[in-house]
Design a protein around this motif. Structure first.
Motif, PDB file in Angstrom:
ATOM      1  N   VAL A  69      30.795  46.010  54.022  1.00 31.74           N
ATOM      2  CA  VAL A  69      31.295  44.688  53.638  1.00 31.74           C
ATOM      3  C   VAL A  69      32.803  44.628  53.859  1.00 31.74           C
ATOM      4  O   VAL A  69      33.479  45.667  53.882  1.00 31.74           O
ATOM      5  CB  VAL A  69      30.976  44.369  52.159  1.00 31.74           C
ATOM      6  CG1 VAL A  69      29.474  44.287  51.938  1.00 31.74           C
ATOM      7  CG2 VAL A  69      31.593  45.406  51.225  1.00 31.74           C
ATOM      8  N   PRO A  70      33.357  43.421  54.000  1.00 32.72           N
ATOM      9  CA  PRO A  70      34.813  43.285  54.175  1.00 32.72           C
ATOM     10  C   PRO A  70      35.586  43.751  52.937  1.00 32.72           C
ATOM     11  O   PRO A  70      35.037  43.843  51.837  1.00 32.72           O
ATOM     12  CB  PRO A  70      34.995  41.775  54.396  1.00 32.72           C
ATOM     13  CG  PRO A  70      33.660  41.272  54.803  1.00 32.72           C
ATOM     14  CD  PRO A  70      32.654  42.140  54.114  1.00 32.72           C
ATOM     15  N   THR A  71      36.860  44.001  53.137  1.00 39.61           N
ATOM     16  CA  THR A  71      37.726  44.467  52.046  1.00 39.61           C
ATOM     17  C   THR A  71      37.769  43.465  50.910  1.00 39.61           C
ATOM     18  O   THR A  71      37.792  43.839  49.733  1.00 39.61           O
ATOM     19  CB  THR A  71      39.149  44.706  52.572  1.00 39.61           C
ATOM     20  OG1 THR A  71      39.111  45.679  53.619  1.00 39.61           O
ATOM     21  CG2 THR A  71      40.065  45.189  51.468  1.00 39.61           C
ATOM     22  N   GLU A  72      37.760  42.168  51.240  1.00 33.70           N
ATOM     23  CA  GLU A  72      37.828  41.134  50.207  1.00 33.70           C
ATOM     24  C   GLU A  72      36.592  41.160  49.314  1.00 33.70           C
ATOM     25  O   GLU A  72      36.684  40.881  48.113  1.00 33.70           O
ATOM     26  CB  GLU A  72      37.999  39.751  50.845  1.00 33.70           C
ATOM     27  CG  GLU A  72      39.348  39.529  51.510  1.00 33.70           C
ATOM     28  CD  GLU A  72      39.474  40.255  52.838  1.00 33.70           C
ATOM     29  OE1 GLU A  72      40.614  40.427  53.317  1.00 33.70           O
ATOM     30  OE2 GLU A  72      38.427  40.649  53.400  1.00 33.70           O
ATOM     31  N   SER A  73      35.448  41.492  49.875  1.00 36.03           N
ATOM     32  CA  SER A  73      34.233  41.601  49.072  1.00 36.03           C
ATOM     33  C   SER A  73      34.306  42.792  48.128  1.00 36.03           C
ATOM     34  O   SER A  73      33.851  42.723  46.984  1.00 36.03           O
ATOM     35  CB  SER A  73      33.009  41.712  49.980  1.00 36.03           C
ATOM     36  OG  SER A  73      32.896  40.579  50.822  1.00 36.03           O
ATOM     37  N   LEU A  74      34.875  43.895  48.617  1.00 39.13           N
ATOM     38  CA  LEU A  74      35.098  45.054  47.742  1.00 39.13           C
ATOM     39  C   LEU A  74      36.051  44.693  46.608  1.00 39.13           C
ATOM     40  O   LEU A  74      35.865  45.119  45.463  1.00 39.13           O
ATOM     41  CB  LEU A  74      35.677  46.221  48.541  1.00 39.13           C
ATOM     42  CG  LEU A  74      34.825  46.791  49.676  1.00 39.13           C
ATOM     43  CD1 LEU A  74      35.587  47.901  50.383  1.00 39.13           C
ATOM     44  CD2 LEU A  74      33.502  47.321  49.140  1.00 39.13           C
ATOM     45  N   LEU A  75      37.059  43.908  46.922  1.00 34.30           N
ATOM     46  CA  LEU A  75      38.022  43.480  45.910  1.00 34.30           C
ATOM     47  C   LEU A  75      37.338  42.627  44.849  1.00 34.30           C
ATOM     48  O   LEU A  75      37.621  42.768  43.649  1.00 34.30           O
ATOM     49  CB  LEU A  75      39.153  42.705  46.579  1.00 34.30           C
ATOM     50  CG  LEU A  75      40.317  42.276  45.695  1.00 34.30           C
ATOM     51  CD1 LEU A  75      40.991  43.488  45.069  1.00 34.30           C
ATOM     52  CD2 LEU A  75      41.329  41.477  46.520  1.00 34.30           C
ATOM     53  N   ALA A  76      36.426  41.752  45.265  1.00 40.52           N
ATOM     54  CA  ALA A  76      35.686  40.932  44.298  1.00 40.52           C
ATOM     55  C   ALA A  76      34.858  41.814  43.372  1.00 40.52           C
ATOM     56  O   ALA A  76      34.756  41.549  42.163  1.00 40.52           O
ATOM     57  CB  ALA A  76      34.784  39.944  45.044  1.00 40.52           C
ATOM     58  N   PHE A  77      34.266  42.864  43.916  1.00 42.05           N
ATOM     59  CA  PHE A  77      33.502  43.820  43.116  1.00 42.05           C
ATOM     60  C   PHE A  77      34.397  44.473  42.061  1.00 42.05           C
ATOM     61  O   PHE A  77      34.019  44.603  40.887  1.00 42.05           O
ATOM     62  CB  PHE A  77      32.908  44.879  44.047  1.00 42.05           C
ATOM     63  CG  PHE A  77      32.126  45.960  43.374  1.00 42.05           C
ATOM     64  CD1 PHE A  77      30.766  45.819  43.165  1.00 42.05           C
ATOM     65  CD2 PHE A  77      32.743  47.136  42.953  1.00 42.05           C
ATOM     66  CE1 PHE A  77      30.021  46.830  42.541  1.00 42.05           C
ATOM     67  CE2 PHE A  77      32.027  48.146  42.341  1.00 42.05           C
ATOM     68  CZ  PHE A  77      30.657  47.986  42.133  1.00 42.05           C
ATOM     69  N   LEU A  78      35.595  44.867  42.460  1.00 45.29           N
ATOM     70  CA  LEU A  78      36.510  45.558  41.552  1.00 45.29           C
ATOM     71  C   LEU A  78      37.090  44.621  40.492  1.00 45.29           C
ATOM     72  O   LEU A  78      37.444  45.064  39.401  1.00 45.29           O
ATOM     73  CB  LEU A  78      37.651  46.191  42.354  1.00 45.29           C
ATOM     74  CG  LEU A  78      37.254  47.319  43.305  1.00 45.29           C
ATOM     75  CD1 LEU A  78      38.443  47.748  44.148  1.00 45.29           C
ATOM     76  CD2 LEU A  78      36.687  48.507  42.535  1.00 45.29           C
TER      77      LEU A  78
ATOM     78  N   ASP B  36      34.414  52.545  38.806  1.00 45.91           N
ATOM     79  CA  ASP B  36      33.804  51.611  39.747  1.00 45.91           C
ATOM     80  C   ASP B  36      34.449  51.649  41.136  1.00 45.91           C
ATOM     81  O   ASP B  36      33.814  51.313  42.133  1.00 45.91           O
ATOM     82  CB  ASP B  36      33.830  50.184  39.195  1.00 45.91           C
ATOM     83  CG  ASP B  36      35.251  49.684  38.927  1.00 45.91           C
ATOM     84  OD1 ASP B  36      36.209  50.449  39.104  1.00 45.91           O
ATOM     85  OD2 ASP B  36      35.381  48.506  38.508  1.00 45.91           O
ATOM     86  N   ALA B  37      35.703  52.082  41.220  1.00 41.97           N
ATOM     87  CA  ALA B  37      36.371  52.120  42.526  1.00 41.97           C
ATOM     88  C   ALA B  37      35.687  53.092  43.480  1.00 41.97           C
ATOM     89  O   ALA B  37      35.639  52.851  44.691  1.00 41.97           O
ATOM     90  CB  ALA B  37      37.844  52.494  42.344  1.00 41.97           C
ATOM     91  N   PHE B  38      35.152  54.186  42.951  1.00 43.50           N
ATOM     92  CA  PHE B  38      34.471  55.163  43.811  1.00 43.50           C
ATOM     93  C   PHE B  38      33.171  54.587  44.366  1.00 43.50           C
ATOM     94  O   PHE B  38      32.789  54.887  45.500  1.00 43.50           O
ATOM     95  CB  PHE B  38      34.209  56.446  43.025  1.00 43.50           C
ATOM     96  CG  PHE B  38      35.465  57.166  42.615  1.00 43.50           C
ATOM     97  CD1 PHE B  38      36.096  58.026  43.494  1.00 43.50           C
ATOM     98  CD2 PHE B  38      36.026  56.967  41.366  1.00 43.50           C
ATOM     99  CE1 PHE B  38      37.260  58.695  43.142  1.00 43.50           C
ATOM    100  CE2 PHE B  38      37.187  57.618  40.995  1.00 43.50           C
ATOM    101  CZ  PHE B  38      37.813  58.481  41.880  1.00 43.50           C
ATOM    102  N   ILE B  39      32.490  53.763  43.573  1.00 42.80           N
ATOM    103  CA  ILE B  39      31.279  53.094  44.067  1.00 42.80           C
ATOM    104  C   ILE B  39      31.653  52.050  45.105  1.00 42.80           C
ATOM    105  O   ILE B  39      31.001  51.928  46.146  1.00 42.80           O
ATOM    106  CB  ILE B  39      30.517  52.442  42.893  1.00 42.80           C
ATOM    107  CG1 ILE B  39      30.174  53.483  41.827  1.00 42.80           C
ATOM    108  CG2 ILE B  39      29.256  51.748  43.402  1.00 42.80           C
ATOM    109  CD1 ILE B  39      29.314  54.612  42.313  1.00 42.80           C
TER     110      ILE B  39
END
Length: 331
Positions: A278-287, A267-270
């Motif tokens: 999107v902001p980094t924090e949104s990516l973190l929520a995804f992960l 999932d990190a590659f997606i």
């Protein structure tokens, strides 16, 4: 009765697998007088890829479940965990961090742990950190974000904290209740024998693993089909119509993580592909959110646990992950 249920599980598994394989092997040419839409072919291809991606972890999960059932006693399990709830949760999170499993393969293991006497809150801590914090996920996150350790460290630290908080919520709500749908064992008289021969125990372990695999895999296939349908028919760009609002983008990335149901090792590659949007924090929520709770995993949890527990888990994980990632943004 149990043998009939096992045969039903095998039949349903084979039927679903045959349908997917037939659709996947078809081509957008006429079958009789009808045409197979390209979207159906894409959906079946995605569903099969999800299945083959997770099947090794599901197999590993049911084998480990069989080992726990046969070779580990309830007394040994209870000795491994501290009696204090907070210490038990920390131990569960730490053990999960050392266990490379996906969110599908870990469900049968958690069920077996609960039936061996492990408290629900400690099992939940193990279940949440297992797919999220392990060496394979660390490597994939590190590579996906350009060999930068920042996102990896943020994912691991916040993931551990989120699992800890959710497990404490589970403890406060359910205390020592199991919340399992099925707690009876088919071959319980065998276990009650006084130290049967090793070959007999090994045979029982294999039987148990096979039964549990077909029982769990039918729910996984249904979840994979639903996740593949979402990936096929829902455009990810439609989820980002709210501009740069971090609160909305974080929510949308969590929804996307739930719907896509990606394996935590990939999932990190997606997530990295959305860096410009999107902001980094949104990516973190995804992960964080995907490995803890996703669409295909919901079906498996619903097959094992009571509805109120799954609902409580959903609300708790959603609120905790959302709150923690926004706290990182504002602080």
């Amino acid at each position: 009765m149990k043998r009939i249920q096992f045969l039903n599980d095998v039949t349903l598994f084979m039927l679903l697998a045959i349908i997917l394989i037939v659709l996947y092997s078809a081509s957008p040419i006429s079958i009789g007088s009808e045409y197979v839409p390209a979207s159906i072919l894409m959906m079946s291809s995605l569903a099969l890829s999800l299945f083959f991606e997770a099947i090794p972890f599901l197999l590993a999960g049911v084998v480990i479940s069989g080992v726990i059932q046969v070779f580990v006693s309830e007394q040994q399990m209870k000795k491994m965990l501290p009696k204090h709830p907070i210490l038990a949760v920390i131990t569960g999170c730490s053990l999960g961090a050392l266990f490379p499993a996906c969110e599908c393969g870990i469900v049968p293991i958690v069920r077996r742990l609960l039936m061996k006497g492990v408290p629900l809150y400690a099992a939940v801590a193990f279940m949440l950190t297992g797919p999220l914090i392990n060496p394979l996920v660390a490597l994939s996150t590190y590579m996906a974000f350009g060999q930068d350790v920042t996102m990896m460290l943020m994912r691991f630290s916040l993931g551990f904290l989120a699992a800890f908080i959710v497990a404490l919520i589970v403890y406060s709500v359910f205390k020592h209740r199991l919340e399992l749908k099925h707690t009876t064992e088919t071959l319980q008289p065998f276990i009650q024998q006084q130290r049967p021969p090793f070959s007999k125990r090994l045979s029982y372990m294999g039987t148990h693993a096979i039964e549990e695999f077909f029982e769990m895999s039918k729910f996984f296939i249904v979840g994979a089909i639903l996740a593949a349908s979402v990936q096929t028919y829902l455009s990810s760009s439609s989820l980002f119509a709210f501009g740069d609002n971090v609160m909305m983008s974080t929510m949308m990335m969590m929804i996307l993580a739930y719907l896509l149901s990606l394996c935590s090792e990939a999932d990190a590659f997606i997530a990295a592909s959305f860096t410009q949007f999107v902001p980094t924090e949104s990516l973190l929520a995804f992960l964080l959110y995907g490995p803890m709770f996703d669409l295909k995993n919901t079906w498996m949890l619903g097959a094992v646990f009571s509805f109120r527990f799954v609902f409580c888990l959903f609300v708790s994980i959603t609120a905790v992950v959302y709150g923690l990632t926004l706290a990182v943004y504002f602080l």
